[in-house]
Design a protein around this motif. Structure first.
Motif, short mmCIF file in Angstrom:
data_model
loop_
_atom_site.label_atom_id
_atom_site.label_comp_id
_atom_site.label_asym_id
_atom_site.label_seq_id
_atom_site.Cartn_x
_atom_site.Cartn_y
_atom_site.Cartn_z
N ILE A 1 38.54 27.81 29.93
CA ILE A 1 38.52 28.90 30.45
C ILE A 1 39.31 29.93 29.31
O ILE A 1 40.52 29.76 29.17
CB ILE A 1 38.90 29.06 31.71
N PRO A 2 38.70 30.95 28.61
CA PRO A 2 39.65 31.96 27.98
C PRO A 2 40.69 32.55 28.75
O PRO A 2 40.49 32.96 29.91
CB PRO A 2 38.59 32.98 27.67
N PHE A 3 42.02 32.43 28.28
CA PHE A 3 43.23 32.82 28.85
C PHE A 3 43.11 34.39 29.33
O PHE A 3 43.39 34.74 30.63
CB PHE A 3 44.27 32.67 27.92
N LYS A 4 42.71 35.21 28.58
CA LYS A 4 42.55 36.55 28.86
C LYS A 4 41.51 36.59 30.17
O LYS A 4 41.76 37.72 31.07
CB LYS A 4 42.01 37.33 27.80
N GLN A 5 40.69 35.78 30.67
CA GLN A 5 39.74 36.02 31.58
C GLN A 5 40.67 35.98 33.05
O GLN A 5 40.33 36.40 33.94
CB GLN A 5 38.69 34.72 31.67
N PHE A 6 41.63 35.18 32.91
CA PHE A 6 42.69 35.01 34.21
C PHE A 6 43.37 36.44 34.44
O PHE A 6 43.69 36.51 35.50
CB PHE A 6 43.87 33.83 33.71
N PHE A 7 43.18 37.06 33.55
CA PHE A 7 43.72 38.69 34.05
C PHE A 7 42.47 39.78 34.21
O PHE A 7 43.00 40.69 34.51
CB PHE A 7 44.75 39.21 32.76
N LYS A 8 41.61 39.34 33.89
CA LYS A 8 40.18 40.10 33.95
C LYS A 8 39.30 39.87 35.09
O LYS A 8 38.79 40.95 35.82
CB LYS A 8 39.52 40.17 32.66
N THR B 1 38.01 38.55 38.47
CA THR B 1 38.53 38.79 39.91
C THR B 1 38.54 37.35 40.49
O THR B 1 39.31 37.09 41.44
CB THR B 1 37.81 39.86 40.63
N ILE B 2 37.50 36.61 40.37
CA ILE B 2 37.24 35.25 41.01
C ILE B 2 38.51 34.38 40.47
O ILE B 2 38.95 33.79 41.26
CB ILE B 2 35.86 34.69 40.71
N LEU B 3 38.73 34.42 39.00
CA LEU B 3 39.58 33.53 38.35
C LEU B 3 41.16 33.86 39.17
O LEU B 3 41.97 33.27 39.43
CB LEU B 3 39.78 33.94 36.95
N ILE B 4 41.44 35.24 39.30
CA ILE B 4 42.57 35.87 39.91
C ILE B 4 42.96 35.41 41.22
O ILE B 4 43.69 34.91 41.70
CB ILE B 4 42.79 37.47 39.59
N PHE B 5 41.73 35.63 41.99
CA PHE B 5 41.69 35.08 43.35
C PHE B 5 42.02 33.57 43.61
O PHE B 5 42.92 33.12 44.16
CB PHE B 5 40.34 35.24 44.12
N LEU B 6 41.40 32.78 42.73
CA LEU B 6 41.74 31.25 42.75
C LEU B 6 43.10 31.12 42.52
O LEU B 6 43.64 29.98 42.98
CB LEU B 6 40.55 30.35 41.89
N THR B 7 43.52 31.67 41.43
CA THR B 7 44.88 31.52 40.95
C THR B 7 45.83 31.85 41.89
O THR B 7 47.04 31.38 42.29
CB THR B 7 45.23 32.48 39.44
N LEU B 8 45.65 32.81 42.72
CA LEU B 8 46.67 33.19 43.89
C LEU B 8 46.35 32.54 44.94
O LEU B 8 47.55 32.50 45.67
CB LEU B 8 46.44 34.87 44.38
N ILE B 9 45.54 31.72 45.14
CA ILE B 9 45.34 30.79 45.92
C ILE B 9 46.29 29.49 45.51
O ILE B 9 47.32 28.90 46.30
CB ILE B 9 44.13 29.98 46.34
N GLY B 10 46.02 29.10 44.30
CA GLY B 10 46.74 27.97 43.78
C GLY B 10 48.36 28.04 43.72
O GLY B 10 49.14 27.02 43.79
N ILE B 11 48.73 28.96 43.02
CA ILE B 11 49.99 29.06 42.44
C ILE B 11 50.84 28.79 43.78
O ILE B 11 51.98 28.13 43.85
CB ILE B 11 50.51 30.42 41.71
N PRO B 12 50.94 29.63 44.75
CA PRO B 12 51.84 29.49 46.19
C PRO B 12 51.92 28.02 46.75
O PRO B 12 52.87 27.40 46.79
CB PRO B 12 51.46 30.60 47.08
N VAL B 13 50.63 27.61 46.73
CA VAL B 13 50.38 26.17 47.27
C VAL B 13 50.88 25.06 46.40
O VAL B 13 51.79 24.13 46.94
CB VAL B 13 49.07 25.78 47.62
N PHE B 14 50.71 25.39 45.08
CA PHE B 14 51.11 24.29 44.19
C PHE B 14 52.81 24.32 44.20
O PHE B 14 53.23 23.30 44.42
CB PHE B 14 50.81 24.56 42.82
#
Length: 420
Positions: A263-270, A272-285
């Protein structure tokens, strides 16, 4: 009809796998306690973190409707059916995300074979049931990000709120929901939508307030020190926790972890689905990594779910340039159960592995810790009856086992009780 074949195959395939691998004897952990809750046949209005309001009352409701079914079997089948529902909704979620049938199919197989999910499906526990609400939340959230239909966001908020009644860990997903509300909805609707899961969270406090009990029990426990102990660890402890968390990740998803790198790293900031999934993952992890309980691996399940959808997106990037590797990837994924078997066999060849296997012999050693299936397992009831020595304090498990023994002593022989 053709488009339904993959999801139907997944359901039938894992129904067979999970039933064949389900426990032969009541496992260690919370299983005996959950079975006692069913046998008591009484609804419980407590909305505390350790009572799991929705799960407990649902299992009791099923027992009241089908009193002729053994409580053990109700616990077993609610877990298995919950797992199949999770996989079905996950397939739909990944397909909605990637719009690729094969990616949805193979990634759902990956999650179905992931150690933590598989292990908990073969048990009597709340976590597989709880995951129904989390995967449904993801489905409607991603539907909203795709279509911008406000009803999808409304359903996402309601389902997330309901998940709090199944397992309070759902509150860690609030940042992902607030992202949906504040960055993707119209201004006049933001306040209303934001308050939906907050309202459900507030409802959890009604019981302790009315009964003049500690409101601490809603998010934690007034009788346990799990949260406070989490903040008492040394730097070395936190480092070990981090290494262990990475180990869990590897043991759950094996080589499939590599697809996150595509996954291109820049896509994690652009995206919205990647941002959403990351915001689920980080607090839980982060929470699950440092949480001071012995079985913290189960708390990664919500992270594993969002991470698996991320891996599906990574697979999409990868396979678009190498479509000829589909069959090889499929073969490797379906061979995942052999990974667990060989991991256990390799561990048994080492001195530390052999020592650990002997120390935990009352649990069936490395078979218990490294294999996700639990058929022909050793159970808490037989350990209690035989008063076997254990190197860890499992008195709280034995207390529940004694209640099961007492409830069935007049109906079963000692040998039959040993086999429960």
């Amino acid at each position: 009809m053709k488009k339904y074949i993959p999801s139907i195959f997944v359901s039938i395939f894992f129904l067979i796998i999970y039933r064949l691998g389900s426990f032969s004897k009541i496992p260690f952990g919370d299983s005996a306690g959950k079975i006692i809750d069913i046998e008591n046949n009484e609804f419980n209005l407590e909305t505390y973190s350790i009572t799991h309001f929705l799960y407990q009352n649902f299992t009791v409701l099923i027992y009241k409707i089908f009193p002729f079914i053994d409580a053990i079997e109700i616990g077993r089948w609610i877990n298995i059916i919950s797992a199949l529902l999770v996989l079905f909704i996950l397939f739909k979620t990944i397909y909605k995300t990637t719009e690729n049938n094969w990616i949805a199919f193979i990634t759902t197989i990956v999650f179905g074979f992931s150690f933590t999910f598989w292990k908990n499906t073969e048990n009597v526990e709340v976590y597989t049931f709880s995951l129904i609400w989390i995967v449904s939340y993801c489905y409607f959230a991603i539907s909203y990000l795709k279509t911008k239909e406000i009803n999808s966001l409304l359903f996402a908020g309601i389902i997330l709120g309901i998940s709090f009644f199944s397992h309070i860990q759902g509150v860690l997903l609030l940042p992902s929901y607030f992202f949906l509300c504040f960055f993707n909805s119209q201004k006049k609707e933001k306040t209303f939508l934001t308050l939906i899961p907050i309202l459900f969270l507030g409802l959890l406090y009604i019981y302790p307030i009315i009964n003049q009990e500690s409101i601490k029990n809603v998010l934690s426990s007034s009788s346990q020190s799990w949260i406070s102990n989490t903040f008492k660890k040394t730097s070395s402890d936190y480092l070990k926790d981090g290494v262990k968390a990475i180990g869990y990740l590897i043991y759950n998803f094996w080589f499939f972890n590599l697809f996150i790198l595509f996954i291109p790293f820049k896509q994690f900031f652009k995206n919205t689905i990647l941002i959403f999934l990351t915001l689920i993952g980080i607090p839980v992890f982060c929470f699950s990594t440092v949480y001071a309980v012995s079985d913290n691996y189960v708390f990664f399940l919500n992270f594993n779910l969002s991470y698996c959808i991320l891996l599906a997106i990574g697979l999409q990037y990868f396979i678009s340039s190498k479509p000829n590797l589909k069959y090889i990837i499929s073969f490797i994924i379906f061979a995942t159960p052999f990974n667990y078997y060989f991991a256990k066999e390799i561990a048994l060849k080492t001195k530390k592995g052999q020592e650990f296997h002997q120390e935990k012999a009352y649990k069936d050693g490395l078979n218990y810790y490294l294999l996700p299936w639990m058929n022909n397992n050793k159970g808490i009831v037989e350990v209690t009856i035989q008063n076997k020595k254990t190197e860890e304090d499992i008195e709280w498990m034995k207390e529940s086992a004694r209640k099961i023994i007492k409830n069935r002593a007049n109906k079963l022989s000692k040998d039959e009780l040993n086999n429960l």
